[in-house]
Design a protein around this motif. Structure first.
Motif, PDB file in Angstrom:
ATOM      1  N   ALA A   1       0.839  -1.204   0.000  1.00 37.98           N
ATOM      2  CA  ALA A   1       0.000   0.000   0.000  1.00 37.98           C
ATOM      3  C   ALA A   1       0.872   1.252   0.000  1.00 37.98           C
ATOM      4  N   GLY A   2       1.935   1.229   0.775  1.00 44.22           N
ATOM      5  CA  GLY A   2       2.862   2.366   0.804  1.00 44.22           C
ATOM      6  C   GLY A   2       3.528   2.580  -0.541  1.00 44.22           C
ATOM      7  N   LYS A   3       3.905   1.489  -1.189  1.00 45.36           N
ATOM      8  CA  LYS A   3       4.532   1.600  -2.511  1.00 45.36           C
ATOM      9  C   LYS A   3       3.533   2.116  -3.544  1.00 45.36           C
ATOM     10  N   ALA A   4       2.265   1.691  -3.423  1.00 44.66           N
ATOM     11  CA  ALA A   4       1.240   2.176  -4.349  1.00 44.66           C
ATOM     12  C   ALA A   4       1.020   3.675  -4.166  1.00 44.66           C
ATOM     13  N   LYS A   5       0.989   4.127  -2.921  1.00 42.42           N
ATOM     14  CA  LYS A   5       0.833   5.559  -2.647  1.00 42.42           C
ATOM     15  C   LYS A   5       2.003   6.345  -3.240  1.00 42.42           C
ATOM     16  N   GLU A   6       3.179   5.782  -3.126  1.00 40.81           N
ATOM     17  CA  GLU A   6       4.362   6.436  -3.681  1.00 40.81           C
ATOM     18  C   GLU A   6       4.238   6.564  -5.197  1.00 40.81           C
ATOM     19  N   GLY A   7       3.765   5.498  -5.835  1.00 39.43           N
ATOM     20  CA  GLY A   7       3.571   5.526  -7.285  1.00 39.43           C
ATOM     21  C   GLY A   7       2.542   6.565  -7.687  1.00 39.43           C
ATOM     22  N   LEU A   8       1.457   6.660  -6.931  1.00 40.04           N
ATOM     23  CA  LEU A   8       0.422   7.650  -7.227  1.00 40.04           C
ATOM     24  C   LEU A   8       0.945   9.072  -7.058  1.00 40.04           C
ATOM     25  N   GLU A   9       1.757   9.273  -6.045  1.00 37.32           N
ATOM     26  CA  GLU A   9       2.352  10.599  -5.847  1.00 37.32           C
ATOM     27  C   GLU A   9       3.236  10.977  -7.036  1.00 37.32           C
ATOM     28  N   ASN A  10       3.989   9.997  -7.538  1.00 38.15           N
ATOM     29  CA  ASN A  10       4.856  10.263  -8.689  1.00 38.15           C
ATOM     30  C   ASN A  10       4.038  10.609  -9.926  1.00 38.15           C
ATOM     31  N   VAL A  11       2.944   9.880 -10.141  1.00 33.57           N
ATOM     32  CA  VAL A  11       2.074  10.154 -11.291  1.00 33.57           C
ATOM     33  C   VAL A  11       1.465  11.544 -11.160  1.00 33.57           C
ATOM     34  N   LYS A  12       0.986  11.867  -9.974  1.00 39.73           N
ATOM     35  CA  LYS A  12       0.390  13.181  -9.734  1.00 39.73           C
ATOM     36  C   LYS A  12       1.395  14.296 -10.020  1.00 39.73           C
ATOM     37  N   GLU A  13       2.625  14.081  -9.596  1.00 41.89           N
ATOM     38  CA  GLU A  13       3.685  15.069  -9.817  1.00 41.89           C
ATOM     39  C   GLU A  13       3.955  15.254 -11.317  1.00 41.89           C
ATOM     40  N   LYS A  14       4.017  14.143 -12.039  1.00 40.03           N
ATOM     41  CA  LYS A  14       4.284  14.210 -13.479  1.00 40.03           C
ATOM     42  C   LYS A  14       3.134  14.886 -14.222  1.00 40.03           C
ATOM     43  N   ILE A  15       1.903  14.609 -13.814  1.00 39.11           N
ATOM     44  CA  ILE A  15       0.748  15.264 -14.433  1.00 39.11           C
ATOM     45  C   ILE A  15       0.816  16.772 -14.193  1.00 39.11           C
ATOM     46  N   GLY A  16       1.186  17.158 -12.992  1.00 40.19           N
ATOM     47  CA  GLY A  16       1.343  18.581 -12.680  1.00 40.19           C
ATOM     48  C   GLY A  16       2.400  19.233 -13.557  1.00 40.19           C
ATOM     49  N   ASP A  17       3.496  18.515 -13.796  1.00 39.14           N
ATOM     50  CA  ASP A  17       4.556  19.040 -14.668  1.00 39.14           C
ATOM     51  C   ASP A  17       4.051  19.226 -16.097  1.00 39.14           C
ATOM     52  N   VAL A  18       3.299  18.244 -16.581  1.00 37.54           N
ATOM     53  CA  VAL A  18       2.758  18.335 -17.941  1.00 37.54           C
ATOM     54  C   VAL A  18       1.801  19.518 -18.052  1.00 37.54           C
ATOM     55  N   ILE A  19       0.943  19.685 -17.075  1.00 36.82           N
ATOM     56  CA  ILE A  19      -0.007  20.806 -17.078  1.00 36.82           C
ATOM     57  C   ILE A  19       0.748  22.136 -17.082  1.00 36.82           C
ATOM     58  N   ASP A  20       1.772  22.241 -16.252  1.00 40.62           N
ATOM     59  CA  ASP A  20       2.573  23.467 -16.211  1.00 40.62           C
ATOM     60  C   ASP A  20       3.228  23.748 -17.561  1.00 40.62           C
ATOM     61  N   ASN A  21       3.754  22.709 -18.202  1.00 42.79           N
ATOM     62  CA  ASN A  21       4.385  22.877 -19.514  1.00 42.79           C
ATOM     63  C   ASN A  21       3.383  23.351 -20.560  1.00 42.79           C
ATOM     64  N   VAL A  22       2.179  22.784 -20.527  1.00 42.92           N
ATOM     65  CA  VAL A  22       1.137  23.185 -21.473  1.00 42.92           C
ATOM     66  C   VAL A  22       0.758  24.646 -21.241  1.00 42.92           C
ATOM     67  N   LYS A  23       0.603  25.030 -19.977  1.00 41.87           N
ATOM     68  CA  LYS A  23       0.269  26.416 -19.659  1.00 41.87           C
ATOM     69  C   LYS A  23       1.345  27.356 -20.166  1.00 41.87           C
ATOM     70  N   ASP A  24       2.611  26.983 -19.954  1.00 38.14           N
ATOM     71  CA  ASP A  24       3.722  27.828 -20.420  1.00 38.14           C
ATOM     72  C   ASP A  24       3.698  27.982 -21.924  1.00 38.14           C
ATOM     73  N   LYS A  25       3.450  26.910 -22.641  1.00 35.14           N
ATOM     74  CA  LYS A  25       3.401  26.966 -24.111  1.00 35.14           C
ATOM     75  C   LYS A  25       2.234  27.819 -24.591  1.00 35.14           C
TER      76      LYS A  25
END
Length: 64
Positions: free
Chosen positions: A35-59
Protein backbone atom coordinates in the motif's frame (compact mmCIF):
# COMPACT_ATOMS: atom_id res chain seq x y z
CA UNK A 1 -1.01 7.48 6.83
CA UNK A 2 1.99 8.49 4.80
CA UNK A 3 3.64 6.16 2.29
CA UNK A 4 6.90 5.86 4.21
CA UNK A 5 5.07 4.99 7.42
CA UNK A 6 3.03 2.32 5.63
CA UNK A 7 6.17 0.77 4.19
CA UNK A 8 8.01 0.87 7.52
CA UNK A 9 5.02 -0.53 9.41
CA UNK A 10 4.72 -3.29 6.83
CA UNK A 11 8.37 -4.26 7.13
CA UNK A 12 8.13 -4.34 10.93
CA UNK A 13 5.01 -6.52 10.83
CA UNK A 14 6.71 -8.87 8.39
CA UNK A 15 9.77 -9.16 10.59
CA UNK A 16 7.71 -9.84 13.70
CA UNK A 17 5.58 -12.32 11.76
CA UNK A 18 8.73 -14.13 10.62
CA UNK A 19 10.18 -14.28 14.12
CA UNK A 20 6.95 -15.41 15.77
CA UNK A 21 5.75 -17.64 12.94
CA UNK A 22 2.57 -15.55 12.62
CA UNK A 23 1.68 -15.87 8.94
CA UNK A 24 -1.32 -13.53 9.28
CA UNK A 25 0.84 -10.75 10.68
CA UNK A 26 3.40 -11.35 7.94
CA UNK A 27 0.68 -11.07 5.26
CA UNK A 28 -0.69 -7.91 6.90
CA UNK A 29 2.81 -6.47 6.74
CA UNK A 30 3.11 -7.32 3.06
CA UNK A 31 -0.20 -5.57 2.38
CA UNK A 32 0.88 -2.47 4.32
CA UNK A 33 4.20 -2.31 2.49
CA UNK A 34 2.54 -2.69 -0.91
CA UNK A 35 0.00 0.00 0.00
CA UNK A 36 2.86 2.37 0.80
CA UNK A 37 4.53 1.60 -2.51
CA UNK A 38 1.24 2.18 -4.35
CA UNK A 39 0.83 5.56 -2.65
CA UNK A 40 4.36 6.44 -3.68
CA UNK A 41 3.57 5.53 -7.28
CA UNK A 42 0.42 7.65 -7.23
CA UNK A 43 2.35 10.60 -5.85
CA UNK A 44 4.86 10.26 -8.69
CA UNK A 45 2.07 10.15 -11.29
CA UNK A 46 0.39 13.18 -9.73
CA UNK A 47 3.68 15.07 -9.82
CA UNK A 48 4.28 14.21 -13.48
CA UNK A 49 0.75 15.26 -14.43
CA UNK A 50 1.34 18.58 -12.68
CA UNK A 51 4.56 19.04 -14.67
CA UNK A 52 2.76 18.33 -17.94
CA UNK A 53 -0.01 20.81 -17.08
CA UNK A 54 2.57 23.47 -16.21
CA UNK A 55 4.39 22.88 -19.51
CA UNK A 56 1.14 23.19 -21.47
CA UNK A 57 0.27 26.42 -19.66
CA UNK A 58 3.72 27.83 -20.42
CA UNK A 59 3.40 26.97 -24.11
CA UNK A 60 -0.06 28.52 -24.29
CA UNK A 61 1.23 31.75 -22.69
CA UNK A 62 4.04 31.92 -25.26
CA UNK A 63 1.53 31.55 -28.09
CA UNK A 64 -0.66 34.41 -26.83
Amino acid sequence: MDKDMDQAKGKIKQAIGNVTGDDDLKRDGEVDEKAGKAKEGLENVKEKIGDVIDNVKDKMKKND
